[in-house]
Design a protein around this motif. Structure first.
Motif, short mmCIF file in Angstrom:
data_model
loop_
_atom_site.label_atom_id
_atom_site.label_comp_id
_atom_site.label_asym_id
_atom_site.label_seq_id
_atom_site.Cartn_x
_atom_site.Cartn_y
_atom_site.Cartn_z
N TYR A 1 -26.08 42.34 -28.23
CA TYR A 1 -25.31 41.94 -29.40
C TYR A 1 -24.02 42.75 -29.48
O TYR A 1 -24.02 43.96 -29.23
CB TYR A 1 -26.14 42.11 -30.67
CG TYR A 1 -27.18 41.03 -30.82
CD1 TYR A 1 -26.85 39.83 -31.45
CD2 TYR A 1 -28.46 41.18 -30.33
CE1 TYR A 1 -27.78 38.81 -31.59
CE2 TYR A 1 -29.41 40.16 -30.45
CZ TYR A 1 -29.06 38.99 -31.08
OH TYR A 1 -29.99 37.98 -31.20
N ARG A 2 -22.93 42.06 -29.82
CA ARG A 2 -21.65 42.74 -29.80
C ARG A 2 -20.67 42.11 -30.77
O ARG A 2 -20.84 41.00 -31.26
CB ARG A 2 -21.04 42.69 -28.39
CG ARG A 2 -20.89 41.28 -27.85
CD ARG A 2 -19.48 40.99 -27.37
NE ARG A 2 -19.36 39.55 -27.11
CZ ARG A 2 -18.59 38.77 -27.83
NH1 ARG A 2 -17.91 39.25 -28.83
NH2 ARG A 2 -18.51 37.48 -27.56
N CYS A 3 -19.61 42.87 -31.04
CA CYS A 3 -18.53 42.42 -31.90
C CYS A 3 -17.22 42.86 -31.26
O CYS A 3 -17.12 43.98 -30.76
CB CYS A 3 -18.69 43.05 -33.29
SG CYS A 3 -17.36 42.64 -34.43
N SER A 4 -16.23 41.97 -31.24
CA SER A 4 -14.94 42.32 -30.65
C SER A 4 -13.83 42.11 -31.66
O SER A 4 -13.91 41.24 -32.54
CB SER A 4 -14.67 41.47 -29.40
OG SER A 4 -14.57 40.10 -29.73
N VAL A 5 -12.78 42.91 -31.53
CA VAL A 5 -11.62 42.82 -32.42
C VAL A 5 -10.38 42.61 -31.56
O VAL A 5 -10.13 43.37 -30.62
CB VAL A 5 -11.47 44.10 -33.26
CG1 VAL A 5 -10.22 43.99 -34.15
CG2 VAL A 5 -12.70 44.34 -34.11
N ASP A 6 -9.61 41.56 -31.86
CA ASP A 6 -8.37 41.27 -31.15
C ASP A 6 -7.21 41.28 -32.13
O ASP A 6 -7.35 40.88 -33.30
CB ASP A 6 -8.42 39.89 -30.48
CG ASP A 6 -9.40 39.84 -29.33
OD1 ASP A 6 -10.02 40.87 -29.02
OD2 ASP A 6 -9.57 38.74 -28.76
N GLY A 7 -6.05 41.72 -31.65
CA GLY A 7 -4.84 41.66 -32.44
C GLY A 7 -3.75 40.92 -31.69
O GLY A 7 -3.39 41.31 -30.58
N ASP A 8 -3.31 39.78 -32.24
CA ASP A 8 -2.26 38.96 -31.60
C ASP A 8 -2.64 38.59 -30.17
O ASP A 8 -1.80 38.60 -29.26
CB ASP A 8 -0.93 39.70 -31.63
CG ASP A 8 -0.45 39.99 -33.04
OD1 ASP A 8 -0.68 39.14 -33.93
OD2 ASP A 8 0.11 41.08 -33.27
N GLY A 9 -3.92 38.29 -29.96
CA GLY A 9 -4.40 37.84 -28.66
C GLY A 9 -4.75 38.95 -27.69
O GLY A 9 -5.19 38.68 -26.57
N ASN A 10 -4.58 40.20 -28.09
CA ASN A 10 -4.91 41.33 -27.23
C ASN A 10 -6.14 42.07 -27.75
O ASN A 10 -6.30 42.27 -28.96
CB ASN A 10 -3.74 42.31 -27.17
CG ASN A 10 -2.48 41.67 -26.61
OD1 ASN A 10 -2.51 41.03 -25.55
ND2 ASN A 10 -1.37 41.81 -27.32
N ILE B 1 -8.50 44.86 -28.94
CA ILE B 1 -8.36 46.17 -29.56
C ILE B 1 -9.62 46.99 -29.36
O ILE B 1 -9.58 48.20 -29.16
CB ILE B 1 -8.06 46.03 -31.07
CG1 ILE B 1 -6.72 45.32 -31.28
CG2 ILE B 1 -8.04 47.39 -31.75
CD1 ILE B 1 -6.40 45.05 -32.74
N GLY B 2 -10.76 46.32 -29.39
CA GLY B 2 -12.01 47.04 -29.19
C GLY B 2 -13.20 46.11 -29.13
O GLY B 2 -13.18 45.02 -29.71
N THR B 3 -14.24 46.52 -28.40
CA THR B 3 -15.50 45.79 -28.33
C THR B 3 -16.62 46.77 -28.65
O THR B 3 -16.66 47.88 -28.12
CB THR B 3 -15.72 45.19 -26.93
OG1 THR B 3 -14.65 44.28 -26.64
CG2 THR B 3 -17.04 44.43 -26.88
N TYR B 4 -17.53 46.35 -29.52
CA TYR B 4 -18.56 47.24 -30.02
C TYR B 4 -19.94 46.61 -29.82
O TYR B 4 -20.21 45.52 -30.31
CB TYR B 4 -18.31 47.52 -31.51
CG TYR B 4 -16.87 47.93 -31.76
CD1 TYR B 4 -16.46 49.24 -31.59
CD2 TYR B 4 -15.91 46.97 -32.12
CE1 TYR B 4 -15.13 49.60 -31.79
CE2 TYR B 4 -14.59 47.32 -32.32
CZ TYR B 4 -14.21 48.65 -32.15
OH TYR B 4 -12.90 49.00 -32.34
#
Length: 222
Positions: free
Chosen positions: A173-182, A184-187
């Motif tokens: 299980y995971r969560c990812s954060v993107d900013g403007d298509g890039n 930022i982090g995967t958790y």
């Protein structure tokens, strides 16, 4: 009453009208019926003319500029744009786009999610399907327009107690954060983690995307 305005493009100043306990904000505009914001015509059926002046709603104009509007009744203040203590991404600034997440809002006792024995009802979750008595959560995607105005994102996440956790699913299980298509982090989270809280640098990010197969609890930007 104070009005906080953080966008220089809102050149028409503001007056606030209190009617029967409700707060109605209007931008004063002489002899203007049609409202055009940055070349786009917006709908404002609440607009009216009184004593030779035309009044249009603050919310319609502000949101057309990509600015959230928040009323704080405790201090009788309307905030346009940034709020000093940040914005709640559930109540103050809602996603403008959601994928793979029907009935996604966690907002009351009947639509909550349990993590490590504790129920949470302020956030978002993705779609799911049943595998036997357990639930397999799909990848949901949530998008917000931050407009480059915020520096940090804070949210919590974890594996729901009823999630399918057999075999490789126990640790995937995971969560990812993107900013403007890039990215930022995967958790990555597992059942033994309980609820984990993350703070992410979103300085300059205009379009924020949070995706994954775990719920997003109490998301907030500052």
């Amino acid at each position: 009453m104070k009005i906080i305005n953080n966008n220089k493009k809102l050149v028409l100043f503001t007056s606030i009208v209190l009617i029967f306990g409700f707060v109605l904000g209007y931008v004063y505009a002489d002899n203007i019926i049609q409202i055009v914001v940055d070349g786009n015509t917006i709908s404002a059926p609440e607009a009216f003319i009184k004593n030779g002046s035309t009044y249009v709603p603050i919310r319609a104009v502000s949101e057309a500029l990509g600015l959230p509007v928040k009323w704080d009744g405790n201090i009788s203040t309307v905030y346009i744009g940034k709020v000093p203590n940040g914005l709640d991404l559930v109540t103050d600034l809602k996603p403008f786009k959601v994928d793979e997440a029907k009935n996604y809002l966690l907002n009351d006792s009947n639509n909550s999610i349990s993590i490590a024995g504790t129920k949470y009802n302020h956030g978002y979750r993705s779609d799911y399907m049943y595998i036997g008595d357990n639930i397999y959560y799909m990848d949901g995607e949530f998008y917000w327009n931050l407009g480059g105005k915020y520096k940090t994102l804070t949210f919590s996440t974890g594996v729901p107690d009823n999630a399918y956790t057999y075999g490789s699913y126990a640790s995937s299980y995971r969560c990812s954060v993107d900013g403007d298509g890039n990215s930022i982090g995967t958790y990555h989270v597992s059942t033994s983690d309980g609820l984990k809280t993350y703070t992410v640098d979103v300085t300059g990010v205009k379009i924020l995307k949070i995706a994954g197969d775990v719920p997003i609890i109490n998301p907030r930007v500052n």
